[in-house]
Design a protein around this motif. Structure first.
Motif: not given
Length: 188
Positions: A110-118
């Motif tokens: 979830d953190l890597s997905v959120a980092a890319a999304e953010a």
């Protein structure tokens, strides 16, 4: 504009433990993750989901099928439309917890997905984030995590309105971050 109805508009378990590699693979796909997020607001048909994500109905139907096969989505109601039963899909649980996995699985967290999304929010200087370390007993960490989960439940049930979709990510993990030694007792 606010919506004064229970979210979502169907019955579901509060939480489920995910332990099968197939479930993790199903959840880790970005489109399937988006579908799971969308039906947390209300049950939706493949047509509605396809419109929301801007993808062909056949593509979305395939991904919905993967989620149904993994036990993460289910048909929560049907409606007869011109001799065809229209199926509305909903999640099987409000919160999916990752349990012990017997086989190694490579997937984005979830953190890597959120980092890319953010990234766009970071570049526009509108990203709100915080990162802290604390040396605490495991039991206190678990108590804190339960509070985070309660906040996630609250975030997930806010009535939908406005025109901005916000992301919310949280993580709690052990690290090798340095810590100060315990202070010496007085007199030493």
């Amino acid at each position: 504009m606010s919506i004064d109805r229970a979210m979502p508009d169907y019955e579901l378990d509060d939480q489920a433990v995910v332990t099968a590699p197939a479930q993790l693979r199903a959840m880790s796909d970005p489109l399937r993750s988006t579908i799971l997020d969308l039906v947390l607001e209300r049950a939706a048909t493949v047509t509605e989901l396809a419109t929301a994500v801007g993808r062909p109905k056949s593509t979305v139907a395939h991904h919905v099928g993967v989620l149904v096969d993994a036990g993460l989505l289910r048909v929560v109601r049907t409606r007869r439309v011109r001799a065809i039963d229209e199926r509305y899909y909903g999640r099987t649980a409000r919160l999916f917890r990752i349990g012990k996995i017997d086989h190694p699985v490579i997937w984005e967290n979830d953190l890597s997905v959120a980092a890319a999304e953010a990234r766009a929010a970071y570049e526009a200087d509108v990203l709100m984030s915080i990162h802290r370390h604390a040396r605490i007993p495991r039991e206190r960490g678990m108590e804190f995590w339960e509070k985070v989960l309660e906040l996630v439940r609250e975030f997930s049930t806010i009535p939908r309105s406005g025109d901005t979709v916000f992301g919310f990510v949280a993580g709690l993990y052990p690290t090798e971050h340095p810590a100060l030694p315990d202070p010496a007792p007085d007199g030493e």
